[in-house]
Write a protein that holds these residues in place. Structure first.
Motif, mmCIF file in Angstrom:
data_model
loop_
_atom_site.group_PDB
_atom_site.id
_atom_site.type_symbol
_atom_site.label_atom_id
_atom_site.label_comp_id
_atom_site.label_asym_id
_atom_site.label_seq_id
_atom_site.Cartn_x
_atom_site.Cartn_y
_atom_site.Cartn_z
ATOM 1 N N UNK A 174 63.723 15.698 75.659
ATOM 2 C CA UNK A 174 63.023 16.977 75.832
ATOM 3 C C UNK A 174 61.584 16.728 76.300
ATOM 4 N N UNK A 175 60.910 15.788 75.665
ATOM 5 C CA UNK A 175 59.528 15.486 76.036
ATOM 6 C C UNK A 175 59.456 14.972 77.470
ATOM 7 N N UNK A 176 60.334 14.039 77.811
ATOM 8 C CA UNK A 176 60.323 13.483 79.171
ATOM 9 C C UNK A 176 60.574 14.570 80.205
ATOM 10 N N UNK A 177 61.516 15.458 79.917
ATOM 11 C CA UNK A 177 61.805 16.531 80.869
ATOM 12 C C UNK A 177 60.624 17.493 80.986
ATOM 13 N N UNK A 178 59.967 17.791 79.865
ATOM 14 C CA UNK A 178 58.799 18.681 79.898
ATOM 15 C C UNK A 178 57.671 18.064 80.720
ATOM 16 N N UNK A 179 57.501 16.733 80.658
ATOM 17 C CA UNK A 179 56.481 16.062 81.459
ATOM 18 C C UNK A 179 56.800 16.160 82.947
ATOM 19 N N UNK A 180 58.085 16.175 83.280
ATOM 20 C CA UNK A 180 58.495 16.143 84.692
ATOM 21 C C UNK A 180 58.716 17.514 85.303
ATOM 22 N N UNK A 181 58.932 18.534 84.476
ATOM 23 C CA UNK A 181 59.352 19.850 84.977
ATOM 24 C C UNK A 181 58.489 20.939 84.339
ATOM 25 N N UNK A 225 55.603 24.312 69.404
ATOM 26 C CA UNK A 225 55.325 23.169 70.271
ATOM 27 C C UNK A 225 53.923 23.374 70.825
ATOM 28 N N UNK A 226 53.094 22.370 70.688
ATOM 29 C CA UNK A 226 51.745 22.400 71.244
ATOM 30 C C UNK A 226 51.594 21.195 72.153
ATOM 31 N N UNK A 227 50.742 21.303 73.136
ATOM 32 C CA UNK A 227 50.542 20.219 74.083
ATOM 33 C C UNK A 227 49.153 19.624 73.931
ATOM 34 N N UNK A 228 49.097 18.322 73.695
ATOM 35 C CA UNK A 228 47.816 17.628 73.677
ATOM 36 C C UNK A 228 47.304 17.501 75.110
ATOM 37 N N UNK A 254 58.392 24.193 84.786
ATOM 38 C CA UNK A 254 59.124 25.380 84.334
ATOM 39 C C UNK A 254 59.789 25.133 82.976
ATOM 40 N N UNK A 255 60.390 23.969 82.825
ATOM 41 C CA UNK A 255 61.013 23.594 81.554
ATOM 42 C C UNK A 255 59.956 23.551 80.456
ATOM 43 N N UNK A 256 58.806 22.936 80.759
ATOM 44 C CA UNK A 256 57.719 22.859 79.774
ATOM 45 C C UNK A 256 57.263 24.261 79.359
ATOM 46 N N UNK A 257 57.148 25.153 80.313
ATOM 47 C CA UNK A 257 56.739 26.531 79.999
ATOM 48 C C UNK A 257 57.753 27.193 79.066
ATOM 49 N N UNK A 258 59.033 26.980 79.327
ATOM 50 C CA UNK A 258 60.072 27.537 78.438
ATOM 51 C C UNK A 258 59.998 26.904 77.052
ATOM 52 N N UNK A 259 59.776 25.595 77.009
ATOM 53 C CA UNK A 259 59.672 24.897 75.730
ATOM 54 C C UNK A 259 58.498 25.420 74.914
ATOM 55 N N UNK A 260 57.363 25.628 75.557
ATOM 56 C CA UNK A 260 56.188 26.147 74.853
ATOM 57 C C UNK A 260 56.390 27.592 74.398
ATOM 58 N N UNK A 261 57.087 28.384 75.217
ATOM 59 C CA UNK A 261 57.276 29.803 74.901
ATOM 60 C C UNK A 261 58.378 30.048 73.874
ATOM 61 N N UNK A 262 59.458 29.271 73.932
ATOM 62 C CA UNK A 262 60.615 29.503 73.062
ATOM 63 C C UNK A 262 61.267 28.175 72.701
ATOM 64 N N UNK A 263 60.585 27.379 71.873
ATOM 65 C CA UNK A 263 61.075 26.034 71.591
ATOM 66 C C UNK A 263 62.453 25.986 70.932
ATOM 67 N N UNK A 264 62.750 26.910 70.045
ATOM 68 C CA UNK A 264 64.036 26.870 69.353
ATOM 69 C C UNK A 264 65.196 27.015 70.339
ATOM 70 N N UNK A 265 65.065 27.918 71.296
ATOM 71 C CA UNK A 265 66.132 28.118 72.277
ATOM 72 C C UNK A 265 66.318 26.875 73.132
ATOM 73 N N UNK A 266 65.231 26.281 73.572
ATOM 74 C CA UNK A 266 65.314 25.060 74.387
ATOM 75 C C UNK A 266 65.929 23.932 73.576
ATOM 76 N N UNK A 267 65.488 23.766 72.340
ATOM 77 C CA UNK A 267 66.004 22.687 71.496
ATOM 78 C C UNK A 267 67.490 22.864 71.223
ATOM 79 N N UNK A 268 67.901 24.081 70.944
ATOM 80 C CA UNK A 268 69.322 24.335 70.706
ATOM 81 C C UNK A 268 70.146 24.077 71.957
#
Length: 95
Positions: free
Chosen positions: A13-20, A50-53, A22-36
């Motif tokens: 999930x982290x690697x994909x968020x670093x590369x994408x 989910x917070x981003x350093x 749109x995916x990162x935006x979804x992860x930040x907005x609705x982490x439970x749905x992305x994780x599931x």
């Protein structure tokens, strides 16, 4: 989320968020749905944040206080002075 399988999924999930972005935006907005969607079950009643350093903002996560530890036990776990020792415990710096 402590077993090896969930750690691998979390890493993916982290690697994909670093590369994408749109995916990162979804992860930040609705982490439970992305994780599931990635195969991690989020128990009912559990909120995920989910917070981003960044280069100028670092996150310190303050875990919930364990209910079965004494204040002395907590002092040792938190890097305080171990009971019966003459030296201070050392913990790795955050930065």
């Amino acid at each position: 989320m402590t077993n090896d399988g969930s750690m691998k999924i979390t890493g993916r999930i982290i690697a994909r968020a670093w590369a994408d972005e749109d995916y990162k935006a979804r992860l930040l907005a609705d982490p439970a749905t992305v994780m599931e969607a990635e195969g991690l079950a989020v128990p009912t009643g559990i909120a995920i944040k989910v917070v981003e350093d960044t280069a100028t903002v670092q996150t310190l996560v303050l875990p919930a206080r364990p209910i079965d530890l004494s204040d002395d036990d907590l002092g040792e776990v938190a890097g305080g002075r171990p009971s019966g020792k003459d030296t201070w415990a050392y913990t790795r710096p955050l930065f």
